[in-house]
Design an enzyme around this catalytic site. Sequence first.
Site, mmCIF file in Angstrom:
data_model
loop_
_atom_site.group_PDB
_atom_site.id
_atom_site.type_symbol
_atom_site.label_atom_id
_atom_site.label_comp_id
_atom_site.label_asym_id
_atom_site.label_seq_id
_atom_site.Cartn_x
_atom_site.Cartn_y
_atom_site.Cartn_z
ATOM 1 N N HIS A 32 0.825 -1.210 0.000
ATOM 2 C CA HIS A 32 0.000 0.000 0.000
ATOM 3 C C HIS A 32 0.863 1.266 0.000
ATOM 4 C CE1 HIS A 32 -3.089 -2.972 0.631
ATOM 5 N NE2 HIS A 32 -2.460 -3.378 1.710
ATOM 6 N N GLU B 281 -1.658 0.385 8.156
ATOM 7 C CA GLU B 281 -0.838 -0.698 7.621
ATOM 8 C C GLU B 281 0.286 -0.151 6.754
ATOM 9 O OE1 GLU B 281 -1.192 -4.572 4.626
ATOM 10 O OE2 GLU B 281 -2.929 -3.265 4.952
ATOM 11 N N HIS C 17 3.090 -6.927 4.481
ATOM 12 C CA HIS C 17 1.718 -6.517 4.771
ATOM 13 C C HIS C 17 1.379 -6.808 6.229
ATOM 14 C CE1 HIS C 17 0.051 -5.795 0.643
ATOM 15 N NE2 HIS C 17 1.119 -6.511 0.307
ATOM 16 N N GLU D 50 1.938 -11.529 5.689
ATOM 17 C CA GLU D 50 0.985 -10.799 6.529
ATOM 18 C C GLU D 50 1.491 -10.982 7.964
ATOM 19 O OE1 GLU D 50 -1.547 -9.014 5.557
ATOM 20 O OE2 GLU D 50 -2.156 -9.731 3.570
#
Length: 314
Positions: free
Chosen positions: A104, A141, A196, A278
Site C-alpha cells: 500500500h 498498515e 503486509h 501478513e
Amino acid sequence: MRDDESVPPAPRRPALFAAATLTALCLGATGCGGGDTAQARPGPDGSAAASPSPATASSPGPASPSPVHSGPAPSKRPASRSASAPATVSGPLSGKTVVIDPGHNPRNRLHTAEIARQVDIGTTHKECDTTGTSTNSGYAEAEFTLDVAHRLRELLRAQGAKVVLTYDNDRPFGPCVDERARIGNKAGADAVVSVHADGSAVGNRGFHVILPAAVRGGNADTSKIVGPSRDLGTRIAGLFVRATGSAPSNYIGGNTGLDTRKDLGGLNLSTVPKVFIECGNMRDPKDAALLTSAGWRQKAAQGIADGIRSYLNG
C-alpha cells in the site's frame, strides 16, 4: 477484511505442514541463523503459543476504522529513490538482489479514484491498489509496512545484498500491483518479499506467508517460480517464528503459516521468486500491540531477513 488487493481468498487447502515443522525447517535450513530469538508466534495466518508482551508495545485505542495514522510516529527517514543504492559492503549476500515491496501507500486514501483504476493481473482485472487496513487506534498498515521495509533494507545491506524498494514514500499513491511485480522482474531479483499486515476479526491472530499458485493466463505464468517461492516462503515462516515469538495464523493456512493464492497480481505477474507476508492482524488488540511496537517490528524485519538469507544461501 483482507487487505491485500481486496479479494476474498479461495477455499483453503488442507494443511501441508504442522506449525512445529516450520521451526524444524528453520533449525535445519542452511544459513538459518542470526536474529533475535524469542518464544513462538507469527502473524495473519497462524497462531500458537501466546506472544510475549513487548515492553514497548502500545495498546490500541477505541474502535475507529479510519486508516488515518494516529499511532506510532511515521519513519523520519527522508524519501529516497525506489532503486536504492548498491550495497557497499561485502557479506554473505554479496551479489544478490532483493526487492522489498512495502504494501500500500500512506497517501492512497487521498487518491481513491486513481487506486480504483482496474489493471490487468493476467487472469482478470483488479484495482490498481488499496488503502490497506489499520489498528483500531489508527496506525495504518502502510506506515507499518514502510517501517518494516526500512529495517529490513538495513539488515540485508549489512549482509552485502543490493536492495531495491518498490517505493519509498516517494510518490503520491501506488504503485499499482502490476507495476510492483514489474519492478521485481526488471531488477532481476533473486527474491522479492511484499510486506503486509492483515485486517481480520478480533481473535484471529498470527502471521502467514502467501505463496503463488500455479497460474497461467494472459501475461501471468508462475510455472517457473512456484517451487522457488514455496522454498523462500517456508524458510521465512520458520525463521519469523523464531525471531518474533509469534505463532502461525490461527485462521488461515491450517496453522502452517503458509497460504497459496492465485488472485494476487503481485504474485501472478512475477517472473522471479516472490511471496507476501501478513505479519499479524491489525484488528486484534493483542496482535496490534505487537505491530505498534518498534522492538517487535525490528524482530519481524530480522525474521524476514533471516529467511531470505537462508533461501539465498541454501
